[in-house]
Each structure stands twice: as structure tokens, then as C-alpha cells.
Design a protein around this motif. Structure first.
Motif, PDB file in Angstrom:
ATOM      1  N   VAL A  86     -49.844 -42.487 -25.243  1.00  0.00           N
ATOM      2  CA  VAL A  86     -50.679 -41.685 -25.870  1.00  0.00           C
ATOM      3  C   VAL A  86     -50.040 -41.411 -27.114  1.00  0.00           C
ATOM      4  O   VAL A  86     -48.876 -41.734 -27.506  1.00  0.00           O
ATOM      5  CB  VAL A  86     -50.476 -40.044 -25.158  1.00  0.00           C
ATOM      6  N   ALA A  87     -51.134 -41.095 -28.107  1.00  0.00           N
ATOM      7  CA  ALA A  87     -50.648 -41.197 -29.428  1.00  0.00           C
ATOM      8  C   ALA A  87     -49.993 -39.772 -29.766  1.00  0.00           C
ATOM      9  O   ALA A  87     -50.214 -39.014 -29.253  1.00  0.00           O
ATOM     10  CB  ALA A  87     -51.828 -41.464 -30.431  1.00  0.00           C
ATOM     11  N   PRO A  88     -48.869 -39.800 -30.623  1.00  0.00           N
ATOM     12  CA  PRO A  88     -48.363 -38.609 -30.836  1.00  0.00           C
ATOM     13  C   PRO A  88     -49.091 -37.774 -31.906  1.00  0.00           C
ATOM     14  O   PRO A  88     -49.889 -38.479 -32.530  1.00  0.00           O
ATOM     15  CB  PRO A  88     -46.981 -39.142 -31.644  1.00  0.00           C
ATOM     16  N   GLU A  89     -49.014 -36.168 -31.812  1.00  0.00           N
ATOM     17  CA  GLU A  89     -49.778 -35.559 -32.369  1.00  0.00           C
ATOM     18  C   GLU A  89     -48.865 -34.654 -33.225  1.00  0.00           C
ATOM     19  O   GLU A  89     -47.838 -34.043 -32.921  1.00  0.00           O
ATOM     20  CB  GLU A  89     -50.580 -34.437 -31.526  1.00  0.00           C
ATOM     21  N   PRO A  90     -48.956 -34.787 -34.763  1.00  0.00           N
ATOM     22  CA  PRO A  90     -47.880 -34.171 -35.666  1.00  0.00           C
ATOM     23  C   PRO A  90     -48.266 -32.641 -35.601  1.00  0.00           C
ATOM     24  O   PRO A  90     -49.633 -32.274 -35.715  1.00  0.00           O
ATOM     25  CB  PRO A  90     -48.372 -34.879 -37.153  1.00  0.00           C
ATOM     26  N   ILE A  91     -47.484 -31.750 -35.290  1.00  0.00           N
ATOM     27  CA  ILE A  91     -47.262 -30.268 -35.618  1.00  0.00           C
ATOM     28  C   ILE A  91     -46.102 -29.982 -36.373  1.00  0.00           C
ATOM     29  O   ILE A  91     -45.301 -30.482 -36.599  1.00  0.00           O
ATOM     30  CB  ILE A  91     -47.578 -29.695 -34.026  1.00  0.00           C
ATOM     31  N   LEU A 108     -43.491 -33.862 -33.327  1.00  0.00           N
ATOM     32  CA  LEU A 108     -44.638 -34.766 -32.859  1.00  0.00           C
ATOM     33  C   LEU A 108     -44.518 -34.296 -31.447  1.00  0.00           C
ATOM     34  O   LEU A 108     -43.489 -33.842 -30.593  1.00  0.00           O
ATOM     35  CB  LEU A 108     -44.110 -36.197 -32.910  1.00  0.00           C
ATOM     36  N   TRP A 110     -46.132 -35.790 -27.785  1.00  0.00           N
ATOM     37  CA  TRP A 110     -47.026 -36.795 -26.942  1.00  0.00           C
ATOM     38  C   TRP A 110     -47.477 -36.033 -25.381  1.00  0.00           C
ATOM     39  O   TRP A 110     -46.642 -35.869 -24.475  1.00  0.00           O
ATOM     40  CB  TRP A 110     -46.093 -37.744 -26.464  1.00  0.00           C
ATOM     41  N   ASN A 111     -48.705 -35.489 -25.576  1.00  0.00           N
ATOM     42  CA  ASN A 111     -49.189 -34.668 -24.393  1.00  0.00           C
ATOM     43  C   ASN A 111     -49.680 -35.700 -23.497  1.00  0.00           C
ATOM     44  O   ASN A 111     -50.699 -36.411 -23.740  1.00  0.00           O
ATOM     45  CB  ASN A 111     -50.200 -33.658 -24.795  1.00  0.00           C
ATOM     46  N   SER A 129     -49.982 -28.013 -19.144  1.00  0.00           N
ATOM     47  CA  SER A 129     -49.881 -29.152 -20.084  1.00  0.00           C
ATOM     48  C   SER A 129     -48.262 -29.772 -19.649  1.00  0.00           C
ATOM     49  O   SER A 129     -47.618 -28.892 -19.531  1.00  0.00           O
ATOM     50  CB  SER A 129     -50.203 -29.033 -21.421  1.00  0.00           C
ATOM     51  N   TRP A 186     -41.914 -33.864 -26.524  1.00  0.00           N
ATOM     52  CA  TRP A 186     -41.799 -32.905 -27.706  1.00  0.00           C
ATOM     53  C   TRP A 186     -40.629 -33.579 -28.650  1.00  0.00           C
ATOM     54  O   TRP A 186     -39.749 -33.718 -28.212  1.00  0.00           O
ATOM     55  CB  TRP A 186     -41.892 -31.670 -27.470  1.00  0.00           C
TER      56      TRP A 186
END
Length: 121
Positions: free
Chosen positions: A12-17, A32, A34-35, A45, A49
Motif C-alpha cells: 500500500v502507498a503511504p499516506e502523509p499525515i 506516514l 500505511w493502512n 483499521s 505508522w
């Protein structure tokens, strides 16, 4: 058919937060996530992280529970009453619903997480 989901093979692509700017106390705690899994209800979920050094205020909803296992780093959780707990690589812990306090990453922190956040009716 349903199958187990392995974090090592489920790409999965990382989601920046990042925490809201008004909650940041120190540093630039970019993160970041990765859910790897979200259930059909959207209430559970799990994934990986990663957060950079810094400190910020956290306020978990009353029905938001998080289980964590540290894969990398050193961090401290300090509750609003001043009780502080340090965690390092290999430590497992739960952040209970309703927790409020300070999350501080002393180093880069990487963890497995599993979050149950029940929706309010």
C-alpha cells in the motif's frame, strides 16, 4: 472469500499525515501511515505508522481504542494528569478511549497499529 492480510506482502502507498498545527508542542512531527486494512464498517483499521521526532497533544475519542507495537524508536505518552510512560522497540501498549495528553517521539517511531473507533449513533 476472505484471507488474512500480511503487512509484508500487501503493498500500500503511504499516506502523509500530521497533527493539527495548534496541537504541535515541539518539532515537526510529520507522519506516514500505511493502512493495510479497514473493515467494511470503517470502524476497525490496522497498519504501520511512522512519525518523526516531536511532541503534540492527542485527544482520543471516548470510543477510539488503539493497540500499538513499536518496531523502531523511543517515545513517551504523558496523560493530562502528568503520568508518563516510555516505550521502546518491542513494547506493546494500548491507548484507551478518551485518553488525552502528549505524544512525544524522541526519535523516529515506527509501529504496528490496530484501531477500533466506534461510530457514534
Amino acid at each position: 472469500m476472505r484471507h488474512p492480510i500480511a503487512f509484508t506482502t500487501n503493498r500500500v502507498a503511504p499516506e502523509p499525515i500530521a497533527p493539527a498545527p495548534d496541537r504541535v508542542l515541539r518539532g515537526d512531527p510529520q507522519q506516514l501511515a500505511w493502512n493495510h486494512y479497514t473493515d467494511a464498517t470503517g470502524q476497525f483499521s490496522a497498519g504501520i505508522w511512522q512519525g518523526e521526532p516531536g511532541a503534540w497533544r492527542v485527544c482520543y475519542d471516548p470510543h477510539e481504542e488503539e493497540f500499538c507495537v513499536l518496531l523502531e524508536g523511543h517515545m513517551t505518552l504523558t496523560a493530562d494528569d502528568g503520568a508518563a510512560q516510555e516505550f521502546r522497540v518491542g513494547d506493546a501498549f494500548v491507548v484507551p478511549g478518551g485518553f488525552t495528553g502528549i505524544w512525544e517521539n524522541h526519535t523516529r517511531v515506527r509501529k504496528h497499529y490496530a484501531i477500533m473507533a466506534l461510530k457514534k449513533n
